[in-house]
Design a protein around this motif. Sequence first.
Motif, PDB file in Angstrom:
ATOM      1  N   CYS A  67       0.732  -0.752   0.254  1.00 33.35           N
ATOM      2  CA  CYS A  67       0.139   0.664   0.332  1.00 33.35           C
ATOM      3  C   CYS A  67       0.399   1.413  -0.153  1.00 33.35           C
ATOM      4  O   CYS A  67       1.802   1.410   0.589  1.00 33.35           O
ATOM      5  CB  CYS A  67      -0.649   0.062   1.457  1.00 33.35           C
ATOM      6  SG  CYS A  67      -1.724   1.594   1.816  1.00 33.35           S
ATOM      7  N   HIS A  87       0.260   4.014   1.007  1.00 34.60           N
ATOM      8  CA  HIS A  87      -0.128   5.085   1.550  1.00 34.60           C
ATOM      9  C   HIS A  87       1.151   4.561   2.894  1.00 34.60           C
ATOM     10  O   HIS A  87       1.534   5.556   3.573  1.00 34.60           O
ATOM     11  CB  HIS A  87      -1.447   4.894   2.624  1.00 34.60           C
ATOM     12  CG  HIS A  87      -1.809   5.993   4.252  1.00 34.60           C
ATOM     13  ND1 HIS A  87      -1.943   5.392   5.290  1.00 34.60           N
ATOM     14  CD2 HIS A  87      -2.159   6.828   3.813  1.00 34.60           C
ATOM     15  CE1 HIS A  87      -2.718   6.278   6.274  1.00 34.60           C
ATOM     16  NE2 HIS A  87      -2.308   7.185   5.567  1.00 34.60           N
ATOM     17  N   ARG A  88       0.648   3.642   3.979  1.00 35.50           N
ATOM     18  CA  ARG A  88       1.711   3.762   4.915  1.00 35.50           C
ATOM     19  C   ARG A  88       2.729   2.097   5.095  1.00 35.50           C
ATOM     20  O   ARG A  88       3.735   1.458   5.536  1.00 35.50           O
ATOM     21  CB  ARG A  88       1.729   3.650   6.177  1.00 35.50           C
ATOM     22  CG  ARG A  88       1.056   5.041   7.026  1.00 35.50           C
ATOM     23  CD  ARG A  88       1.496   5.693   7.528  1.00 35.50           C
ATOM     24  NE  ARG A  88       1.095   7.175   8.644  1.00 35.50           N
ATOM     25  CZ  ARG A  88       0.163   7.744   8.758  1.00 35.50           C
ATOM     26  NH1 ARG A  88       0.228   6.555   9.932  1.00 35.50           N
ATOM     27  NH2 ARG A  88       0.294   8.856   9.029  1.00 35.50           N
ATOM     28  N   CYS A 132      -6.923  -2.398   2.065  1.00 32.80           N
ATOM     29  CA  CYS A 132      -5.676  -2.409   2.638  1.00 32.80           C
ATOM     30  C   CYS A 132      -6.034  -2.590   3.976  1.00 32.80           C
ATOM     31  O   CYS A 132      -7.345  -1.971   4.584  1.00 32.80           O
ATOM     32  CB  CYS A 132      -4.672  -0.511   2.745  1.00 32.80           C
ATOM     33  SG  CYS A 132      -3.496  -0.752   3.917  1.00 32.80           S
ATOM     34  N   HIS A 137      -5.643   1.118   6.945  1.00 31.25           N
ATOM     35  CA  HIS A 137      -6.179   2.054   7.308  1.00 31.25           C
ATOM     36  C   HIS A 137      -7.527   2.012   6.043  1.00 31.25           C
ATOM     37  O   HIS A 137      -7.757   3.136   5.805  1.00 31.25           O
ATOM     38  CB  HIS A 137      -4.936   3.072   7.079  1.00 31.25           C
ATOM     39  CG  HIS A 137      -4.160   3.675   7.663  1.00 31.25           C
ATOM     40  ND1 HIS A 137      -3.406   3.026   7.782  1.00 31.25           N
ATOM     41  CD2 HIS A 137      -3.986   3.549   9.156  1.00 31.25           C
ATOM     42  CE1 HIS A 137      -2.056   3.052   8.169  1.00 31.25           C
ATOM     43  NE2 HIS A 137      -2.915   3.704   9.540  1.00 31.25           N
ATOM     44  N   SER A 172      -7.401   1.929   3.043  1.00 27.93           N
ATOM     45  CA  SER A 172      -6.833   1.680   1.081  1.00 27.93           C
ATOM     46  C   SER A 172      -7.879   1.305   0.337  1.00 27.93           C
ATOM     47  O   SER A 172      -7.208  -0.105   0.830  1.00 27.93           O
ATOM     48  CB  SER A 172      -5.840   2.327   1.058  1.00 27.93           C
ATOM     49  OG  SER A 172      -5.845   3.458   1.897  1.00 27.93           O
TER      50      SER A 172
HETATM   51 FE1  FES Z   1      -2.741   1.253   3.739  1.00 28.45          FE
HETATM   52 FE2  FES Z   1      -2.412   3.328   5.596  1.00 28.45          FE
HETATM   53  S1  FES Z   1      -1.147   1.436   4.744  1.00 28.45           S
HETATM   54  S2  FES Z   1      -4.602   2.725   3.984  1.00 28.45           S
END
Ligand code: FES
Length: 154
Positions: free
Chosen positions: A90, A92-93, A106, A109, A111
């Motif tokens: 992912c 994001h993080r 994910c 969080h 996504s």
């Molecule tokens: Fe995937 Fe935050 S790591 S939504």
Amino acid sequence: MFKIHGVTPEQLDRRGFLRATTIGVCAISPLLASCAGLRYARSSRDGAEIRIDRRDVVAPGVLVDGPDGELPIYLRVLALDEFSALSMRCMHRGCQVESVGERFVCPCHGSEFAADGRVIIGPSELPLIEYRVTADDTRIVIHFDAPVARERRS
Ligand code: FES
């Protein structure tokens, strides 16, 4: 002591741990859509290429070890000689996304990504990384040094 398939997490490298936990989750929850047909194909690396024996690739797709301990790549069968390869990381993080039907979700969080890796729901604003794939009669090659460029969000 916490063990996965008789092995402690300390005894596994990152790749082995991810594989073991994925298999473990699917053993506990075989009805999860993400577990249906989820399996790893054997692969080998040569420079910036990940090579997979074509006989190991079955529809709708397989997981392939990512390069250098990275999260796996999902190699999807699009047509007889057409494949896509998406990083399961992912953007994001960095959690590993799960295949749920035609999408990727994910667990960290929330996504969601389309089958082609584009963002459907954030917080991620970046799509999953897609790699160029080539194939011949016996082998499929993922070129992980050649991500496919596209816009940030669908
Ligand atoms: Fe995937 Fe935050 S790591 S939504």
